[in-house]
Write a protein that holds these residues in place. Structure first.
Motif, mmCIF file in Angstrom:
data_model
loop_
_atom_site.group_PDB
_atom_site.id
_atom_site.type_symbol
_atom_site.label_atom_id
_atom_site.label_comp_id
_atom_site.label_asym_id
_atom_site.label_seq_id
_atom_site.Cartn_x
_atom_site.Cartn_y
_atom_site.Cartn_z
ATOM 1 N N ASN A 64 0.827 -1.197 0.000
ATOM 2 C CA ASN A 64 0.000 0.000 0.000
ATOM 3 C C ASN A 64 0.865 1.252 0.000
ATOM 4 O OD1 ASN A 64 -1.649 2.221 1.606
ATOM 5 N ND2 ASN A 64 -3.098 0.840 0.591
ATOM 6 N N GLN A 66 3.860 1.526 -1.257
ATOM 7 C CA GLN A 66 4.441 1.646 -2.599
ATOM 8 C C GLN A 66 3.432 2.189 -3.592
ATOM 9 O OE1 GLN A 66 5.960 -2.325 -3.210
ATOM 10 N NE2 GLN A 66 8.008 -1.741 -2.545
ATOM 11 N N GLU A 67 2.186 1.702 -3.522
ATOM 12 C CA GLU A 67 1.139 2.190 -4.420
ATOM 13 C C GLU A 67 0.877 3.680 -4.237
ATOM 14 O OE1 GLU A 67 -2.512 -0.009 -4.177
ATOM 15 O OE2 GLU A 67 -1.496 -1.915 -4.511
ATOM 16 N N ASP A 69 3.133 5.794 -3.425
ATOM 17 C CA ASP A 69 4.415 6.474 -3.621
ATOM 18 C C ASP A 69 4.987 7.037 -2.329
ATOM 19 O OD1 ASP A 69 4.628 5.964 -6.369
ATOM 20 O OD2 ASP A 69 3.345 7.682 -6.848
#
Length: 76
Positions: A64, A66-67, A69
């Motif tokens: 989550n 990483q998604e 950013d």
């Protein structure tokens, strides 16, 4: 570090993952439903401590982040 500095820390781009017990969910996530006691969970939190996500796996919290950013950092 002064409280005001913590509020600006990460500028919305840094987060951390913290292992928590279900007994502590209400203090971090006031709107969360009641959970069975003794569950081991993972919380994704903004650098200033604002809760973002609650999950049962560290991998889901990392995905989550990483998604969104977000850069995750280790805290001890």
């Amino acid at each position: 570090m002064p409280d005001a500095a913590f509020l600006q820390l990460g500028d919305g781009k840094v987060a951390y993952i913290r292992k928590i017990d279900s007994d502590d969910v209400g203090s971090l996530f006031p709107g969360a439903p009641h959970l069975a006691p003794g569950l081991k969970l993972w919380a994704l939190l903004a650098a200033d401590g604002t809760p973002i996500m609650l999950t049962d796996s560290r991998e889901a919290a990392l995905a989550n982040a990483q998604e969104a950013d977000l850069t995750t950092v280790s805290v001890h």
